[in-house]
Structures are given as C-alpha cells and as structure tokens.
Design a protein around this motif. Structure first.
Motif, PDB file in Angstrom:
ATOM      1  N   UNK A 174      -5.417  15.701  12.014  1.00 52.95           N
ATOM      2  CA  UNK A 174      -4.303  15.148  12.798  1.00 52.95           C
ATOM      3  C   UNK A 174      -4.045  13.688  12.459  1.00 52.95           C
ATOM      4  N   UNK A 175      -4.986  13.044  11.776  1.00 51.86           N
ATOM      5  CA  UNK A 175      -4.860  11.615  11.466  1.00 51.86           C
ATOM      6  C   UNK A 175      -4.379  11.352  10.039  1.00 51.86           C
ATOM      7  N   UNK A 176      -4.190  12.392   9.245  1.00 51.06           N
ATOM      8  CA  UNK A 176      -3.777  12.207   7.855  1.00 51.06           C
ATOM      9  C   UNK A 176      -2.336  11.713   7.776  1.00 51.06           C
ATOM     10  N   UNK A 177      -2.106  10.687   6.950  1.00 52.60           N
ATOM     11  CA  UNK A 177      -0.737  10.221   6.714  1.00 52.60           C
ATOM     12  C   UNK A 177      -0.029  11.208   5.791  1.00 52.60           C
ATOM     13  N   UNK A 178       1.063  11.779   6.265  1.00 46.83           N
ATOM     14  CA  UNK A 178       1.794  12.755   5.463  1.00 46.83           C
ATOM     15  C   UNK A 178       3.238  12.339   5.210  1.00 46.83           C
ATOM     16  N   UNK A 179       3.616  11.158   5.686  1.00 47.67           N
ATOM     17  CA  UNK A 179       4.982  10.663   5.520  1.00 47.67           C
ATOM     18  C   UNK A 179       4.979   9.558   4.459  1.00 47.67           C
ATOM     19  N   UNK A 180       5.825   9.710   3.464  1.00 49.45           N
ATOM     20  CA  UNK A 180       5.815   8.815   2.312  1.00 49.45           C
ATOM     21  C   UNK A 180       6.015   7.356   2.683  1.00 49.45           C
TER      22      UNK A 180
END
Length: 257
Positions: A174-180
């Motif tokens: 849930x903490x992973x950055x997935x937005x460029x």
C-alpha cells in the motif's frame, strides 16, 4: 546500440525465458514462460526444452526450474568483477559494527541487482532472518527500493525521464509509489539530499536507507543500503545512527571504485 543485422533474436528470446525465473516464480511451464518472456507458447516450449537439454533447467516433463548450472555465471561474475570484491569486506565490517544487514546494488533496466551483501550479526553469530528476496543476485524493482531510487537519481535528468516514460510502476504494498509524477518529485529530493529512505514500499514491516557509491570521477557506480525491520528501528533511528556510517563507508571505498 547494436545493429539489427548483428542481433541474434534466438539468443534474446532464450535469455528472456531464462530471466523469467525469479523468487516469485521459481517453477514455470510453457504457458507461464511465454507470458513472462513475451513470446509464443510454442517458442517458449522450445527454449525451455533446449535450456533443459543444456543443463540450465531441470524439469519433470511439464514444469521447469533453474538448475545449479546457472550459478556458473554468478560465480564467474563474483570472481572476476572488482565491485563485489572491493565492497564485501566493508559490508562485513558494517554488519559486525551495527548488527544490521547491508547490501551493495547496481541498476539493471527496471530492476536493481544485489552484487554484495552482509548478514546481520547478533550476539556474535550471524542472523538467518533477512527481509524477503535480499539474497546475493536478487533482482528487485527499482522504483520500490531505496537503492533503486538512489541509482535513478544518479541518472542524467533526460535519461531518467526516458526511463520513466510509459513505464508501469507495480504496486507491491500500500506504500509503493505507483504514480510517475510522485516518483519524479521524490527522485529530485533524493538528488538534493544524497540519500533515500524507503519505508515498506517493497515489503511490509521493512524499511531501508541507501546512499550512492561514487568513484573518483564522481560517477555513481552502485548504491549502499541498510535494511531493518520497522518494529525494531524507526526511520529516525536509521537516519540518526546509520546514515553517517553509510556516508563514511561510501567515502572510504571511493578511491577503490
């Protein structure tokens, strides 16, 4: 850039099949190998059978898995590459001094690869408890790791923009950055502060702190990080107690890189 006439397509596909095996998928059949390598099922089956014939895979007739023969490549790399040989002793000293786990990592495409590591030491004996996937040779997603962000921050800005453009950023927790855009902002911050703290982006309950390892020309050749459980060390503990040691080690090994 290689000329098209010099590119051996069969080798490209065969290596893609071989690289399809990882810690998440240790056994593959032709269908899964085809999906992971981006080739047809028939082609994947032929490559799997050929690799098994050459001894790089083992099989029960339907499923395939890596054999010990693939270690020839890693063994040759570790024996011949200067980077692991230079960094292993400093990593062991850090582990002995702090009781934590340290790694040296290089960038490879959209992943980082662990090329040297030390086990945490507690009460005079190495601990066998390590975060998932942190073994020598492990490949981890660059966008979700402290070392990956440090190495991406070392790229020239146009090169990083090209790396990021159109690239899917997988969500691991849930903490992973997935937005460029958010990742770009963070990478710029890493460039300025010269370290990266990544909390629970790759695995829940684990955070890591990384700094760049530069040679005498100022080129970043690898990243050095420490990994700890969030229940045992806070982010502030990492920055206060271990960041100075990481920077100190990076400065000490710089003349040897």
């Amino acid at each position: 850039m290689i000329a098209k006439a010099d590119l051996i397509e069969g080798m490209v596909k065969g290596l893609a099949v071989l690289e399809s095996f990882d810690t998440e998928r240790q056994r593959l059949n032709a269908t899964l190998a085809a999906q992971r390598a981006g080739i047809t099922r028939a082609a994947a089956r032929r490559h799997l059978l050929t690799l098994a014939h050459l001894g790089y895979l083992e099989s029960d007739g339907s499923w395939f898995w890596l054999s010990s023969k693939v270690l020839r490549f890693s063994g040759s790399y570790l024996a011949s590459s200067r980077l692991p040989r230079v960094l292993q002793a400093p990593l062991e000293r850090l582990a002995l001094r702090t009781g934590e786990s340290f790694s040296a990592v290089v960038l490879g495409g959209d992943e980082v690869v662990i090329v040297a590591r030390s086990s945490p030491v507690h009460a005079g004996a190495p601990s066998t408890v390590l975060p998932y996937g942190l073994h020598l040779g492990a490949r981890l997603p660059a966008h979700a790791t402290s070392t990956g962000k440090v190495l991406l921050a070392a790229l020239p800005k146009p090169e990083f923009a090209a790396w990021l453009k159109g690239r899917p950023l997988a969500r691991l927790t849930a903490h992973t950055l997935t937005e460029s855009r958010a990742l770009s902002v963070l990478i710029e911050a890493v460039r300025k502060q010269d370290y990266c703290l990544s909390s629970e982006e790759h695995e829940l309950g684990v955070h890591a702190l990384a700094v760049p390892l530069r040679d005498n020309q100022g080129r970043t050749v690898a990243a050095l990080n420490v990994v700890a459980e969030t229940s045992r060390l806070s982010a502030e503990d990492l920055k206060r107690d271990l960041l100075p040691l990481l920077w100190e080690t990076a400065a000490a090994v710089r003349p040897m890189l």
